[in-house]
Motif scaffolding. Structure first.
Motif, PDB file in Angstrom:
ATOM      1  N   GLU A  76      46.491  92.528 -36.671  1.00  0.00           N
ATOM      2  CA  GLU A  76      46.978  91.751 -37.813  1.00  0.00           C
ATOM      3  C   GLU A  76      46.545  92.305 -39.151  1.00  0.00           C
ATOM      4  O   GLU A  76      47.087  91.887 -40.339  1.00  0.00           O
ATOM      5  N   ARG A  77      45.289  93.115 -39.223  1.00  0.00           N
ATOM      6  CA  ARG A  77      45.293  93.433 -40.600  1.00  0.00           C
ATOM      7  C   ARG A  77      46.031  94.290 -41.434  1.00  0.00           C
ATOM      8  O   ARG A  77      45.938  94.521 -42.293  1.00  0.00           O
ATOM      9  N   MET A 112      35.095 106.816 -41.483  1.00  0.00           N
ATOM     10  CA  MET A 112      35.851 106.246 -42.720  1.00  0.00           C
ATOM     11  C   MET A 112      36.529 104.927 -42.055  1.00  0.00           C
ATOM     12  O   MET A 112      36.495 104.145 -42.638  1.00  0.00           O
ATOM     13  N   GLY A 113      36.948 104.895 -40.832  1.00  0.00           N
ATOM     14  CA  GLY A 113      37.597 103.806 -40.050  1.00  0.00           C
ATOM     15  C   GLY A 113      36.551 102.655 -39.799  1.00  0.00           C
ATOM     16  O   GLY A 113      36.817 101.645 -39.521  1.00  0.00           O
ATOM     17  N   ASP A 153      34.249  93.027 -40.708  1.00  0.00           N
ATOM     18  CA  ASP A 153      34.798  92.885 -39.341  1.00  0.00           C
ATOM     19  C   ASP A 153      35.452  94.400 -38.878  1.00  0.00           C
ATOM     20  O   ASP A 153      36.335  94.557 -38.124  1.00  0.00           O
ATOM     21  N   CYS A 154      34.947  95.415 -39.743  1.00  0.00           N
ATOM     22  CA  CYS A 154      35.684  96.546 -39.384  1.00  0.00           C
ATOM     23  C   CYS A 154      35.702  97.314 -37.937  1.00  0.00           C
ATOM     24  O   CYS A 154      36.607  97.958 -37.657  1.00  0.00           O
ATOM     25  N   THR A 207      24.244 105.562 -40.484  1.00  0.00           N
ATOM     26  CA  THR A 207      23.732 106.131 -41.752  1.00  0.00           C
ATOM     27  C   THR A 207      24.525 106.027 -42.836  1.00  0.00           C
ATOM     28  O   THR A 207      24.049 105.505 -43.914  1.00  0.00           O
ATOM     29  N   LEU A 208      25.863 106.566 -42.627  1.00  0.00           N
ATOM     30  CA  LEU A 208      26.710 106.558 -43.869  1.00  0.00           C
ATOM     31  C   LEU A 208      26.791 105.029 -44.329  1.00  0.00           C
ATOM     32  O   LEU A 208      27.089 104.656 -45.603  1.00  0.00           O
ATOM     33  N   ASN A 209      27.200 103.965 -43.315  1.00  0.00           N
ATOM     34  CA  ASN A 209      27.180 102.857 -43.755  1.00  0.00           C
ATOM     35  C   ASN A 209      25.886 102.184 -44.656  1.00  0.00           C
ATOM     36  O   ASN A 209      26.006 101.424 -45.760  1.00  0.00           O
TER      37      ASN A 209
END
Ligand code: HEM
Length: 439
Positions: free
Chosen positions: A358-359, A341-342, A351-352, A19-21
């Motif tokens: 590596e990010r 948040m993550g 791609d979260c 929902t937040l997205n």
């Protein structure tokens, strides 16, 4: 509705995050009139920066927070204003003593050698499955007790002893979240009648207080019977806590009643499940990504050859408009939603949700740092976590020791889902099998 929400918390997190997205990162929820619980849930880094740093003084934790987290009494986590400042300076100056970090490192290494490795060695030989989360909880409990109270309860031993205070923290972190999800009047009545969640909480509090009081009584007794010049060497933290409080508080004078106990209970609570839960999720991700496990092991090997890193509530004192354009008043409970948040595409990209260590690595090969309003795991602004360095020390030592010595395999079919708790532990633990690596 509430009991269902509680048992399906992981689904609630996923739905909330979706929902937040979709809603751009923030939304407002109007609670029942009787619950007096309007909520603003935000993952917007600008709102987070505004609440935690820019307009920090307008967002004290307040009495509601203190009532929810009453286990910590007058501990730093519950305080605002001048008293919070004194506690913060006091704890900071203890943690920043020149030898503190090296003493802590020594305690962690000692626990690795005397507790962690013997236990893993014995279990891996039998080929049995183990709950890695329980191992980490016992590990972090022993180390934090040793550092704060100069006492190692040895909960991480081959016979896995039952220590009520060690187990109590699971009931406390579950019970605290339950209090957040129901209207205050319900849990207050339960507390009065000593029933349900409140009965469990009260038993858990008693176990913690009993343990801490006993340790403090021993320290007091031993310090009375000791030559004064040796007191500091042996019982650094508790003794220094009071001395430091007096020097930081100036004309404020003596620490409040229960100062030492509340501070120790707060640091025990802050330091145990946070680190053990981080380790559990880390190993879950590593076990699902064996290529990463191999790469980490290679790096440790190279390093050795050369000899040479939830959610929070706030209320607004004065009504105002947040950077996201949302209006908040005194009756709005603001949830800074760290879990979501993550997982925000707007913050971390499409791609979260993929595991991509590596990010965090810059083009030059160093660690890529993100502002705390974006990477908010340790909070930010004036109330940033005071144990960040300690937890990184512990995380690195434990993670590299295990990966260097063992290959970790998840037990097939074992459900790994977050529990309904303040620190997002794993509901059914992390069941794994270990295979010794021949070095
Ligand atoms: C991975 C491990 C850890 C994580 C993710 C973590 C996270 C956090 C977060 C999010 C806060 C803000 C809480 C709030 O404002 O309500 C906080 C505060 C705090 N943490 Fe940690 N923490 C960790 C380990 C530790 C350790 C090991 C200690 C020390 C024993 C510690 C001591 C504190 C203290 C004293 C505060 C209160 C700061 C204040 O109110 O000014 N933490 N931590």
């Amino acid at each position: 509705m509430i009991p269902e929400t509680f048992t399906n918390l992981h689904r609630l997190h996923n739905t909330l995050t979706r929902t937040l997205n979709r809603s751009g990162g923030t939304f407002k929820w109007k609670g029942h009139w009787f619950a007096n619980m309007d909520m603003l849930i935000t993952t917007d880094p600008l709102d987070i920066h505004h609440v935690l740093s820019k307009n920090f003084s307008n967002y004290p934790k307040g009495q509601k927070y203190r009532k929810l987290f009453d286990i910590f009494g007058d501990g730093i986590i519950n305080l605002d204003g001048h008293l919070w400042e004194i506690h913060r300076k006091t704890i900071m100056s203890l943690f920043r003593q020149p030898n503190f970090q090296s003493v802590f490192e020594a305690v962690v290494w000692n626990k690795v050698e005397s507790g962690l490795l013997p236990v893993l060695e014995s279990i891996s030989k039998t080929g049995m499955e183990i709950d890695l989360q329980e191992i980490f909880q016992r590990f972090t409990f022993d180390t934090i007790c040793k550092v704060l109270l100069d006492y190692d309860p040895q909960s991480l031993s081959l016979n896995f002893p039952y220590i009520p205070c060690e187990k109590a923290w699971v009931d406390i972190t579950d019970g605290m979240l339950y209090r957040h999800l129901i209207p205050p009047i319900f849990w207050k009545v339960q507390r009065l009648l000593r029933m349900g969640n409140e009965k469990k909480l009260s038993d858990a509090y008693n176990a913690v207080y009993h343990f801490v009081d006993k340790c403090l009584a021993r320290i007091q007794h031993e310090s009375i019977n000791m030559e004064s010049e040796h007191v500091h060497e042996s019982f650094g933290l508790v003794t220094s806590l009071v001395t430091e409080f007096k020097s930081q508080s100036g004309n404020f004078g003596y620490p409040p009643k229960n100062f030492v106990r509340d501070t120790i209970v707060t640091l025990l609570g802050a330091g145990r499940d946070t680190t053990s839960t981080t380790l559990s999720w880390f190993f879950y991700l590593v076990a699902k990504n064996p290529i990463v496990e191999d790469k980490i092991r290679e790096e440790i090997q190279t390093f050795l050859e050369m000899k040479v890193d939830d959610q929070k509530n706030w209320n607004s004192k004065e009504p105002e408009i947040l950077p996201s354009g949302h209006h908040v008043s005194q009756n709005t409970r603001i949830i800074l939603y760290y879990y979501g948040m993550g997982r925000m595409e707007k913050i971390w990209g499409k791609d979260c949700t993929e595991f991509k260590p590596e990010r965090w690595i810059s083009e030059k090969g160093g660690i890529k740092h993100e502002p705390s309003s974006k990477f908010v795991a340790f909070s930010g602004g004036p109330r940033t976590c005071l144990g960040k360095d300690m937890s990184f020390t512990q995380l690195k030592i434990v993670a590299s020791t295990i990966i260097y010595h063992y290959h970790i395999e998840l037990v097939e079919g074992h459900p790994v889902i977050p529990s309904a708790s303040m620190v997002l532990m794993m509901k059914h633990g992390l069941k794994v099998r270990l295979t010794k690596i021949s070095i």
